[in-house]
Design a protein around this motif. Sequence first.
Motif, mmCIF file in Angstrom:
data_model
loop_
_atom_site.group_PDB
_atom_site.id
_atom_site.type_symbol
_atom_site.label_atom_id
_atom_site.label_comp_id
_atom_site.label_asym_id
_atom_site.label_seq_id
_atom_site.Cartn_x
_atom_site.Cartn_y
_atom_site.Cartn_z
ATOM 1 N N THR A 130 10.777 8.868 -10.932
ATOM 2 C CA THR A 130 11.792 8.197 -11.738
ATOM 3 C C THR A 130 13.001 7.739 -10.937
ATOM 4 N N ILE A 131 13.258 8.361 -9.768
ATOM 5 C CA ILE A 131 14.442 7.991 -8.993
ATOM 6 C C ILE A 131 14.129 7.707 -7.531
ATOM 7 N N VAL A 132 13.310 8.549 -6.876
ATOM 8 C CA VAL A 132 13.074 8.367 -5.443
ATOM 9 C C VAL A 132 12.235 7.117 -5.177
ATOM 10 N N THR A 133 11.105 6.979 -5.885
ATOM 11 C CA THR A 133 10.241 5.819 -5.663
ATOM 12 C C THR A 133 10.948 4.496 -5.964
ATOM 13 N N PRO A 134 11.637 4.343 -7.133
ATOM 14 C CA PRO A 134 12.376 3.094 -7.362
ATOM 15 C C PRO A 134 13.463 2.827 -6.328
ATOM 16 N N MET A 135 14.029 3.893 -5.736
ATOM 17 C CA MET A 135 15.069 3.698 -4.725
ATOM 18 C C MET A 135 14.481 3.180 -3.412
ATOM 19 N N VAL A 136 13.333 3.749 -2.983
ATOM 20 C CA VAL A 136 12.781 3.374 -1.675
ATOM 21 C C VAL A 136 11.958 2.088 -1.729
ATOM 22 N N ASN A 137 11.488 1.674 -2.923
ATOM 23 C CA ASN A 137 10.667 0.466 -3.020
ATOM 24 C C ASN A 137 11.317 -0.765 -2.386
ATOM 25 N N PRO A 138 12.594 -1.074 -2.697
ATOM 26 C CA PRO A 138 13.204 -2.259 -2.080
ATOM 27 C C PRO A 138 13.257 -2.178 -0.562
ATOM 28 N N PHE A 139 13.520 -0.984 -0.043
ATOM 29 C CA PHE A 139 13.610 -0.829 1.412
ATOM 30 C C PHE A 139 12.225 -0.944 2.059
ATOM 31 N N ILE A 140 11.200 -0.446 1.387
ATOM 32 C CA ILE A 140 9.839 -0.569 1.916
ATOM 33 C C ILE A 140 9.421 -2.029 1.988
ATOM 34 N N TYR A 141 9.719 -2.776 0.923
ATOM 35 C CA TYR A 141 9.296 -4.174 0.881
ATOM 36 C C TYR A 141 10.105 -5.064 1.812
ATOM 37 N N THR A 142 11.382 -4.727 2.024
ATOM 38 C CA THR A 142 12.235 -5.613 2.823
ATOM 39 C C THR A 142 12.347 -5.193 4.275
ATOM 40 N N LEU A 143 11.901 -3.968 4.599
ATOM 41 C CA LEU A 143 12.000 -3.506 5.981
ATOM 42 C C LEU A 143 11.139 -4.397 6.878
ATOM 43 N N ARG A 144 11.742 -4.969 7.903
ATOM 44 C CA ARG A 144 11.062 -5.847 8.860
ATOM 45 C C ARG A 144 10.507 -7.113 8.199
ATOM 46 N N ASN A 145 11.039 -7.456 7.002
ATOM 47 C CA ASN A 145 10.615 -8.677 6.320
ATOM 48 C C ASN A 145 11.564 -9.802 6.709
ATOM 49 N N LYS A 146 11.090 -10.708 7.522
ATOM 50 C CA LYS A 146 11.949 -11.766 8.063
ATOM 51 C C LYS A 146 12.399 -12.748 6.979
ATOM 52 N N LEU B 196 0.812 -1.212 0.000
ATOM 53 C CA LEU B 196 0.000 0.000 0.000
ATOM 54 C C LEU B 196 0.851 1.270 0.000
ATOM 55 N N THR B 197 1.986 1.228 0.702
ATOM 56 C CA THR B 197 2.888 2.382 0.719
ATOM 57 C C THR B 197 3.452 2.647 -0.672
ATOM 58 N N VAL B 198 3.886 1.583 -1.353
ATOM 59 C CA VAL B 198 4.416 1.722 -2.714
ATOM 60 C C VAL B 198 3.329 2.220 -3.662
ATOM 61 N N VAL B 199 2.115 1.674 -3.524
ATOM 62 C CA VAL B 199 0.983 2.101 -4.354
ATOM 63 C C VAL B 199 0.714 3.592 -4.172
ATOM 64 N N SER B 200 0.722 4.051 -2.930
ATOM 65 C CA SER B 200 0.443 5.460 -2.643
ATOM 66 C C SER B 200 1.499 6.373 -3.260
ATOM 67 N N LEU B 201 2.775 5.989 -3.126
ATOM 68 C CA LEU B 201 3.851 6.797 -3.697
ATOM 69 C C LEU B 201 3.750 6.872 -5.217
ATOM 70 N N PHE B 202 3.550 5.713 -5.846
ATOM 71 C CA PHE B 202 3.559 5.674 -7.310
ATOM 72 C C PHE B 202 2.324 6.343 -7.893
ATOM 73 N N TYR B 203 1.144 5.947 -7.422
ATOM 74 C CA TYR B 203 -0.083 6.485 -8.006
ATOM 75 C C TYR B 203 -0.282 7.961 -7.669
ATOM 76 N N GLY B 204 0.153 8.377 -6.487
ATOM 77 C CA GLY B 204 0.017 9.787 -6.128
ATOM 78 C C GLY B 204 0.756 10.690 -7.092
ATOM 79 N N THR B 205 2.010 10.342 -7.399
ATOM 80 C CA THR B 205 2.802 11.161 -8.316
ATOM 81 C C THR B 205 2.331 11.014 -9.762
ATOM 82 N N ALA B 206 1.930 9.800 -10.167
ATOM 83 C CA ALA B 206 1.473 9.580 -11.547
ATOM 84 C C ALA B 206 0.184 10.331 -11.833
#
Length: 313
Positions: free
Chosen positions: A280-296, A246-256
Amino acid sequence: LCVFRLLIYHREHSFTGFILLGFSDRVLFVVLLIFYLLTLLGNTTIIALSRLDPRLHTPMYFFLSNLSFLDLCYTTSTVPQLLVHLRGADKSISFGGCVAQLFVSLGLGCTECILLGVMAFDRYAAVCRPLHYMVIMHPRLCALMASVSWFFSFMYSALQTVLIFLIPLCGRNKIDHFFCEVPPLLKLACVDTTVYESEILFFSMIFLFIPVALIMFSYVRIVRAVLRIKSAAGQRKVFRTCGSHLTVVSLFYGTAIYAYLQPSRNHSQEQGKFISLFYTIVTPMVNPFIYTLRNKEVAGAMKKVLCRSHDSP
């Protein structure tokens, strides 16, 4: 391909290329270079872990690795050129290069729209149909959905690219942007672009709102299912996984939505450039960290790979 070649051949004999005005801040070069390297590192790590660890051979990580590959391509289609332009005085791009850049970036952006909707459906199947999850999200179906997302997005991108570059530009070649994108290219036209803008708005709404509708439907059902889970640990696990998406969706769709669905008369070019820089740069950079943060699962896979490489002679 034939249409693209004819378009490029016809225009290059009357149009040598474009000047990308973009940005002129040299400090921005260092920031963007760091962001780009982090984007490469984060997304490559997710792709590698998804391939190396058998525990991550699931539909969720299949789509996530697709998204990471897409983000790598999307960022690479614009940022290296921007870095070169920030370092030197020459900010030109050939007509063929501009056509290719618009085609690739628009196709990748549309693919991400659809993939985010497909990922929401995957989360719905995992939470609401856990006993039938592997039957519903069969590997062949996952590959088919990913392939269809890429195919239709690039078909649409090809159509839009041809239509955009058939608009008369009357010799105007200075694009007030850092890459070839639809809104700034339309501003170069010397004819009324109302019909083109209406057509772009219509198809943009399709690519944005249909996946958003699927996402909303999926998460309404997910919330209902989560509220029936009696275990607090189980609820936290579901919310953690779905919250990342949902965080990634909000970032991408909000700017698009801001970039493509705002009326052109209300569109500030400077704001548009910074919004484009964000997706083009911020969202692709933070996506991996959003998905992997606290991902066991990802943390465990990374430890396993690192230990294996450390123990190997």
